[in-house]
Design a protein around this motif. Structure first.
Motif, PDB file in Angstrom:
ATOM      1  N   ASN A  68       0.751  -1.439  -0.069  1.00 53.93           N
ATOM      2  CA  ASN A  68       0.434  -0.029  -0.360  1.00 53.93           C
ATOM      3  C   ASN A  68       0.400   0.858  -0.074  1.00 53.93           C
ATOM      4  OD1 ASN A  68      -2.809   0.117  -0.056  1.00 53.93           O
ATOM      5  ND2 ASN A  68      -2.403  -1.666   1.368  1.00 53.93           N
ATOM      6  N   ARG A  69       1.750   1.090   1.154  1.00 58.59           N
ATOM      7  CA  ARG A  69       2.960   2.127   0.793  1.00 58.59           C
ATOM      8  C   ARG A  69       3.182   2.691  -0.595  1.00 58.59           C
ATOM      9  NH1 ARG A  69       6.078   2.154   6.771  1.00 58.59           N
ATOM     10  NH2 ARG A  69       7.156   4.423   5.439  1.00 58.59           N
ATOM     11  N   PHE A  70       4.125   0.898  -1.006  1.00 63.63           N
ATOM     12  CA  PHE A  70       4.657   1.670  -2.354  1.00 63.63           C
ATOM     13  C   PHE A  70       3.422   1.924  -3.624  1.00 63.63           C
ATOM     14  CE2 PHE A  70       8.052  -2.070  -1.899  1.00 63.63           C
ATOM     15  CZ  PHE A  70       8.826  -1.167  -1.601  1.00 63.63           C
ATOM     16  N   ALA A  71       2.401   1.926  -2.970  1.00 61.62           N
ATOM     17  CA  ALA A  71       1.251   1.825  -4.402  1.00 61.62           C
ATOM     18  C   ALA A  71       0.544   3.233  -3.873  1.00 61.62           C
ATOM     19  CB  ALA A  71       0.018   2.243  -3.947  1.00 61.62           C
ATOM     20  N   GLU A  72       0.711   4.731  -3.026  1.00 58.32           N
ATOM     21  CA  GLU A  72       0.467   5.452  -2.750  1.00 58.32           C
ATOM     22  C   GLU A  72       1.300   6.304  -3.189  1.00 58.32           C
ATOM     23  OE1 GLU A  72       0.855   5.604   1.725  1.00 58.32           O
ATOM     24  OE2 GLU A  72      -1.282   4.547   2.077  1.00 58.32           O
ATOM     25  N   LYS A  73       2.447   6.137  -3.737  1.00 57.62           N
ATOM     26  CA  LYS A  73       3.896   6.364  -4.082  1.00 57.62           C
ATOM     27  C   LYS A  73       3.809   6.173  -5.654  1.00 57.62           C
ATOM     28  CE  LYS A  73       7.685   6.691  -0.858  1.00 57.62           C
ATOM     29  NZ  LYS A  73       7.543   7.707  -0.520  1.00 57.62           N
ATOM     30  N   ASN A  74       2.481   5.544  -6.269  1.00 58.06           N
ATOM     31  CA  ASN A  74       2.646   5.482  -7.322  1.00 58.06           C
ATOM     32  C   ASN A  74       3.882   5.019  -8.224  1.00 58.06           C
ATOM     33  OD1 ASN A  74       1.115   4.776 -10.291  1.00 58.06           O
ATOM     34  ND2 ASN A  74       2.071   7.102 -10.262  1.00 58.06           N
ATOM     35  N   LEU A  75       5.313   4.576  -7.154  1.00 57.66           N
ATOM     36  CA  LEU A  75       6.684   4.197  -7.355  1.00 57.66           C
ATOM     37  C   LEU A  75       6.590   2.643  -8.187  1.00 57.66           C
ATOM     38  CD1 LEU A  75       9.711   5.037  -7.413  1.00 57.66           C
ATOM     39  CD2 LEU A  75       9.646   4.034  -5.868  1.00 57.66           C
TER      40      LEU A  75
END
Length: 298
Positions: A68-75
Protein backbone atom coordinates in the motif's frame (compact mmCIF):
# COMPACT_ATOMS: atom_id res chain seq x y z
CA UNK A 1 17.05 5.44 -14.87
CA UNK A 2 17.63 5.08 -11.16
CA UNK A 3 16.74 1.78 -9.49
CA UNK A 4 16.70 0.50 -5.91
CA UNK A 5 17.58 -3.21 -5.65
CA UNK A 6 16.69 -5.22 -2.53
CA UNK A 7 15.90 -8.89 -1.87
CA UNK A 8 15.36 -11.66 0.68
CA UNK A 9 13.15 -9.88 3.19
CA UNK A 10 12.02 -13.22 4.70
CA UNK A 11 9.02 -11.71 6.46
CA UNK A 12 7.99 -14.01 9.31
CA UNK A 13 11.57 -15.14 9.99
CA UNK A 14 12.69 -16.05 13.49
CA UNK A 15 16.22 -16.24 14.90
CA UNK A 16 16.65 -19.11 17.37
CA UNK A 17 12.94 -18.78 18.20
CA UNK A 18 13.04 -14.98 18.54
CA UNK A 19 10.33 -13.22 16.52
CA UNK A 20 11.99 -10.64 14.23
CA UNK A 21 8.86 -8.79 13.13
CA UNK A 22 9.72 -5.57 14.99
CA UNK A 23 13.22 -5.65 13.49
CA UNK A 24 11.75 -6.13 10.01
CA UNK A 25 9.31 -3.24 10.45
CA UNK A 26 12.21 -1.05 11.59
CA UNK A 27 14.43 -1.90 8.60
CA UNK A 28 11.59 -1.56 6.05
CA UNK A 29 10.78 1.89 7.44
CA UNK A 30 14.45 2.69 6.87
CA UNK A 31 14.05 1.46 3.29
CA UNK A 32 11.33 4.06 2.73
CA UNK A 33 13.62 6.74 4.19
CA UNK A 34 16.22 5.73 1.58
CA UNK A 35 13.57 5.88 -1.15
CA UNK A 36 12.62 9.40 -0.09
CA UNK A 37 16.28 10.45 -0.06
CA UNK A 38 17.51 8.68 -3.21
CA UNK A 39 14.34 9.10 -5.29
CA UNK A 40 14.63 5.94 -7.43
CA UNK A 41 12.47 5.57 -10.53
CA UNK A 42 11.64 1.93 -9.69
CA UNK A 43 12.02 -0.67 -6.93
CA UNK A 44 13.33 -4.19 -7.62
CA UNK A 45 12.62 -6.92 -5.03
CA UNK A 46 14.31 -10.17 -6.05
CA UNK A 47 12.43 -12.86 -4.19
CA UNK A 48 11.96 -14.47 -0.79
CA UNK A 49 9.41 -11.93 0.35
CA UNK A 50 8.31 -14.43 2.98
CA UNK A 51 10.35 -16.93 4.98
CA UNK A 52 8.04 -19.86 4.25
CA UNK A 53 5.32 -20.90 1.87
CA UNK A 54 2.56 -20.41 4.44
CA UNK A 55 3.67 -17.23 6.24
CA UNK A 56 2.21 -16.13 9.59
CA UNK A 57 -0.68 -13.67 9.42
CA UNK A 58 1.43 -10.83 10.84
CA UNK A 59 3.95 -11.24 8.00
CA UNK A 60 1.16 -11.06 5.39
CA UNK A 61 -0.26 -7.97 7.08
CA UNK A 62 3.17 -6.32 7.01
CA UNK A 63 3.63 -7.03 3.31
CA UNK A 64 0.12 -5.72 2.63
CA UNK A 65 1.04 -2.48 4.38
CA UNK A 66 4.28 -2.20 2.39
CA UNK A 67 2.46 -2.73 -0.92
CA UNK A 68 0.00 0.00 0.00
CA UNK A 69 2.87 2.39 0.73
CA UNK A 70 4.42 1.61 -2.66
CA UNK A 71 1.03 2.13 -4.31
CA UNK A 72 0.62 5.52 -2.62
CA UNK A 73 3.94 6.62 -4.13
CA UNK A 74 2.88 5.28 -7.57
CA UNK A 75 6.44 4.03 -7.82
CA UNK A 76 6.94 1.09 -10.24
CA UNK A 77 7.67 -1.91 -8.02
CA UNK A 78 8.85 -5.19 -9.57
CA UNK A 79 8.66 -8.32 -7.40
CA UNK A 80 9.58 -11.95 -8.14
CA UNK A 81 9.05 -15.08 -6.06
CA UNK A 82 11.96 -16.82 -4.34
CA UNK A 83 12.41 -20.42 -3.25
CA UNK A 84 10.91 -19.66 0.19
CA UNK A 85 7.74 -18.14 -1.29
CA UNK A 86 4.56 -19.92 -2.32
CA UNK A 87 4.03 -18.93 -5.96
CA UNK A 88 0.18 -19.14 -5.87
CA UNK A 89 -0.05 -17.15 -2.62
CA UNK A 90 2.37 -14.45 -3.76
CA UNK A 91 0.48 -14.24 -7.06
CA UNK A 92 -2.80 -13.38 -5.31
CA UNK A 93 -4.14 -10.03 -6.54
CA UNK A 94 -1.24 -9.50 -8.96
CA UNK A 95 -3.52 -8.49 -11.85
CA UNK A 96 -5.14 -5.78 -9.73
CA UNK A 97 -1.79 -4.59 -8.42
CA UNK A 98 -0.63 -3.75 -11.95
CA UNK A 99 -3.08 -0.83 -11.98
CA UNK A 100 -0.99 0.58 -9.12
CA UNK A 101 2.36 -0.02 -10.88
CA UNK A 102 3.13 -3.13 -8.79
CA UNK A 103 4.24 -6.07 -10.91
CA UNK A 104 4.57 -9.57 -9.44
CA UNK A 105 6.01 -12.61 -11.25
CA UNK A 106 5.71 -15.71 -9.11
CA UNK A 107 5.35 -18.62 -11.55
CA UNK A 108 6.49 -19.94 -14.92
CA UNK A 109 4.50 -18.43 -17.80
CA UNK A 110 4.24 -19.30 -21.49
CA UNK A 111 5.84 -15.90 -22.11
CA UNK A 112 8.09 -14.67 -19.29
CA UNK A 113 6.89 -11.34 -17.94
CA UNK A 114 8.81 -8.39 -19.39
CA UNK A 115 7.95 -4.99 -17.90
CA UNK A 116 8.84 -1.96 -20.00
CA UNK A 117 9.66 1.31 -18.25
CA UNK A 118 10.78 4.55 -19.91
CA UNK A 119 13.20 7.33 -19.05
CA UNK A 120 14.52 10.30 -21.04
CA UNK A 121 16.56 7.95 -23.23
CA UNK A 122 13.80 5.50 -24.14
CA UNK A 123 12.67 2.06 -23.04
CA UNK A 124 14.26 -0.33 -20.54
CA UNK A 125 13.04 -3.94 -20.51
CA UNK A 126 12.83 -5.77 -17.18
CA UNK A 127 12.76 -9.59 -17.38
CA UNK A 128 11.04 -11.16 -14.38
CA UNK A 129 12.59 -14.60 -13.69
CA UNK A 130 11.05 -16.09 -10.50
CA UNK A 131 12.49 -19.13 -8.77
CA UNK A 132 11.21 -22.41 -10.20
CA UNK A 133 11.97 -26.12 -10.13
CA UNK A 134 13.44 -27.36 -13.44
CA UNK A 135 10.61 -29.91 -13.59
CA UNK A 136 8.18 -27.01 -14.09
CA UNK A 137 10.02 -25.94 -17.24
CA UNK A 138 10.13 -29.50 -18.55
CA UNK A 139 6.42 -30.04 -17.93
CA UNK A 140 5.37 -26.76 -19.55
CA UNK A 141 7.64 -26.59 -22.60
CA UNK A 142 8.85 -30.15 -23.37
CA UNK A 143 7.22 -33.50 -24.04
CA UNK A 144 7.31 -36.41 -21.62
CA UNK A 145 10.22 -38.06 -23.42
CA UNK A 146 12.55 -35.09 -23.05
CA UNK A 147 15.60 -35.45 -20.84
CA UNK A 148 15.49 -34.19 -17.29
CA UNK A 149 16.67 -30.56 -16.96
CA UNK A 150 19.05 -29.23 -14.32
CA UNK A 151 18.76 -25.74 -12.80
CA UNK A 152 21.26 -24.21 -15.23
CA UNK A 153 19.57 -25.58 -18.35
CA UNK A 154 16.08 -24.66 -17.10
CA UNK A 155 17.07 -21.09 -16.22
CA UNK A 156 18.96 -20.63 -19.49
CA UNK A 157 15.89 -21.78 -21.42
CA UNK A 158 13.61 -19.35 -19.56
CA UNK A 159 16.04 -16.42 -19.81
CA UNK A 160 16.49 -17.05 -23.55
CA UNK A 161 12.70 -17.11 -23.89
CA UNK A 162 12.44 -13.76 -22.10
CA UNK A 163 15.10 -12.21 -24.33
CA UNK A 164 13.16 -13.12 -27.48
CA UNK A 165 10.71 -10.36 -26.55
CA UNK A 166 13.42 -7.72 -26.03
CA UNK A 167 14.29 -5.78 -29.21
CA UNK A 168 17.97 -5.60 -30.15
CA UNK A 169 19.97 -2.67 -28.79
CA UNK A 170 17.41 -1.98 -26.07
CA UNK A 171 18.63 -1.60 -22.49
CA UNK A 172 17.56 -4.44 -20.22
CA UNK A 173 17.55 -5.61 -16.61
CA UNK A 174 16.85 -9.09 -15.23
CA UNK A 175 15.39 -9.94 -11.84
CA UNK A 176 16.23 -13.53 -10.85
CA UNK A 177 16.29 -15.71 -7.74
CA UNK A 178 19.02 -18.29 -8.34
CA UNK A 179 22.29 -19.61 -6.95
CA UNK A 180 25.04 -18.48 -9.31
CA UNK A 181 28.24 -20.51 -9.31
CA UNK A 182 30.85 -18.73 -7.19
CA UNK A 183 28.42 -17.17 -4.75
CA UNK A 184 29.09 -17.18 -0.97
CA UNK A 185 26.32 -18.84 1.03
CA UNK A 186 25.02 -18.31 4.59
CA UNK A 187 23.47 -20.70 7.10
CA UNK A 188 20.05 -19.02 6.86
CA UNK A 189 19.60 -19.93 3.18
CA UNK A 190 17.81 -23.09 2.09
CA UNK A 191 20.44 -25.50 0.76
CA UNK A 192 20.27 -27.80 -2.25
CA UNK A 193 22.15 -31.09 -2.52
CA UNK A 194 25.75 -30.56 -3.66
CA UNK A 195 25.92 -28.17 -6.58
CA UNK A 196 22.59 -29.25 -8.06
CA UNK A 197 21.14 -25.72 -8.03
CA UNK A 198 24.19 -24.01 -9.58
CA UNK A 199 23.52 -21.63 -12.46
CA UNK A 200 26.19 -20.08 -14.70
CA UNK A 201 26.25 -16.27 -14.65
CA UNK A 202 26.87 -16.30 -18.42
CA UNK A 203 23.18 -16.89 -19.10
CA UNK A 204 22.58 -13.25 -18.03
CA UNK A 205 25.44 -11.75 -20.08
CA UNK A 206 23.20 -9.72 -22.40
CA UNK A 207 21.60 -7.69 -19.59
CA UNK A 208 22.85 -4.29 -18.49
CA UNK A 209 22.12 -5.18 -14.86
CA UNK A 210 21.06 -8.39 -13.09
CA UNK A 211 19.22 -7.92 -9.78
CA UNK A 212 19.67 -11.19 -7.93
CA UNK A 213 18.09 -12.69 -4.84
CA UNK A 214 18.79 -15.85 -2.79
CA UNK A 215 22.23 -15.28 -1.22
CA UNK A 216 22.11 -13.12 1.91
CA UNK A 217 25.55 -11.53 1.61
CA UNK A 218 25.53 -8.54 -0.79
CA UNK A 219 28.01 -9.54 -3.51
CA UNK A 220 28.80 -9.40 -7.18
CA UNK A 221 29.27 -12.49 -9.36
CA UNK A 222 31.73 -12.33 -12.29
CA UNK A 223 31.06 -8.63 -12.94
CA UNK A 224 29.90 -5.47 -11.17
CA UNK A 225 26.54 -5.61 -12.94
CA UNK A 226 25.53 -9.12 -11.78
CA UNK A 227 24.77 -8.58 -8.13
CA UNK A 228 22.98 -10.05 -5.11
CA UNK A 229 21.11 -7.42 -3.13
CA UNK A 230 21.48 -9.46 0.07
CA UNK A 231 19.00 -9.67 2.94
CA UNK A 232 18.20 -6.44 4.83
CA UNK A 233 18.86 -8.12 8.19
CA UNK A 234 21.30 -10.72 9.52
CA UNK A 235 19.32 -13.96 9.71
CA UNK A 236 21.99 -16.29 11.14
CA UNK A 237 25.05 -15.91 13.33
CA UNK A 238 27.43 -16.71 10.48
CA UNK A 239 26.18 -13.43 8.96
CA UNK A 240 27.51 -11.48 11.96
CA UNK A 241 30.27 -9.87 9.87
CA UNK A 242 27.99 -8.99 6.93
CA UNK A 243 27.30 -5.37 6.08
CA UNK A 244 23.68 -5.27 4.95
CA UNK A 245 22.73 -2.77 2.30
CA UNK A 246 20.56 -1.89 -0.65
CA UNK A 247 21.94 -1.05 -4.08
CA UNK A 248 21.14 2.13 -5.97
CA UNK A 249 21.67 1.40 -9.66
CA UNK A 250 21.88 4.12 -12.32
CA UNK A 251 21.61 3.12 -15.99
CA UNK A 252 22.47 5.81 -18.53
CA UNK A 253 21.25 6.19 -22.09
CA UNK A 254 23.99 3.90 -23.42
CA UNK A 255 23.31 1.13 -20.88
CA UNK A 256 26.36 1.88 -18.73
CA UNK A 257 25.70 1.13 -15.08
CA UNK A 258 26.80 2.89 -11.90
CA UNK A 259 26.16 1.15 -8.57
CA UNK A 260 26.17 2.59 -5.05
CA UNK A 261 25.59 0.54 -1.92
CA UNK A 262 23.72 2.21 0.95
CA UNK A 263 24.25 0.56 4.33
CA UNK A 264 21.29 -0.43 6.47
CA UNK A 265 21.36 0.09 10.24
CA UNK A 266 19.31 -2.51 12.16
CA UNK A 267 17.37 -1.96 15.37
CA UNK A 268 19.42 -4.78 16.89
CA UNK A 269 22.69 -6.15 15.58
CA UNK A 270 23.58 -9.86 15.40
CA UNK A 271 27.01 -10.62 16.86
CA UNK A 272 29.25 -13.33 18.28
CA UNK A 273 30.74 -12.59 21.71
CA UNK A 274 33.60 -14.66 23.17
CA UNK A 275 35.26 -14.59 26.58
CA UNK A 276 35.34 -15.92 30.12
CA UNK A 277 32.28 -15.75 32.35
CA UNK A 278 33.70 -12.81 34.30
CA UNK A 279 34.66 -10.94 31.13
CA UNK A 280 31.20 -11.36 29.71
CA UNK A 281 29.52 -10.51 33.02
CA UNK A 282 31.34 -7.16 33.10
CA UNK A 283 30.52 -6.16 29.52
CA UNK A 284 28.17 -3.17 29.09
CA UNK A 285 24.54 -4.16 28.62
CA UNK A 286 23.23 -4.20 25.04
CA UNK A 287 20.07 -5.28 23.26
CA UNK A 288 21.71 -7.05 20.32
CA UNK A 289 21.19 -10.70 19.44
CA UNK A 290 24.35 -12.43 20.63
CA UNK A 291 25.79 -15.89 20.30
CA UNK A 292 27.94 -16.27 23.43
CA UNK A 293 31.02 -18.48 23.45
CA UNK A 294 32.38 -19.18 26.94
CA UNK A 295 36.12 -19.84 27.09
CA UNK A 296 36.15 -21.01 30.73
CA UNK A 297 37.28 -24.59 31.36
CA UNK A 298 34.27 -25.23 33.58
Amino acid sequence: MRLLHTADWHLGKTLKGQNLLDDQIFILNQLFDIISDQKPDAILISGDIYDRGIPPAEAVELFDEILNRFAEKNLPTLIIAGNHDSAPRLNFGSQLFREKNIFIASKVEDKPLNIVLEDDFGEIYFSMIPFFDPAEIKAKFFDDNAERLNFNDANKFYVDLARKNIPKNKRSVALAHVFLTGGIESDSERKFVGGSANVDAKIFSEYNYVALGHLHRPQKISSETIRYGGSPLKYSFDEANHKKSVAIVEIDGFGATKIEKIDLKPRRDVKIVEGTFNELKNRPRCDDYAQIILTDDA
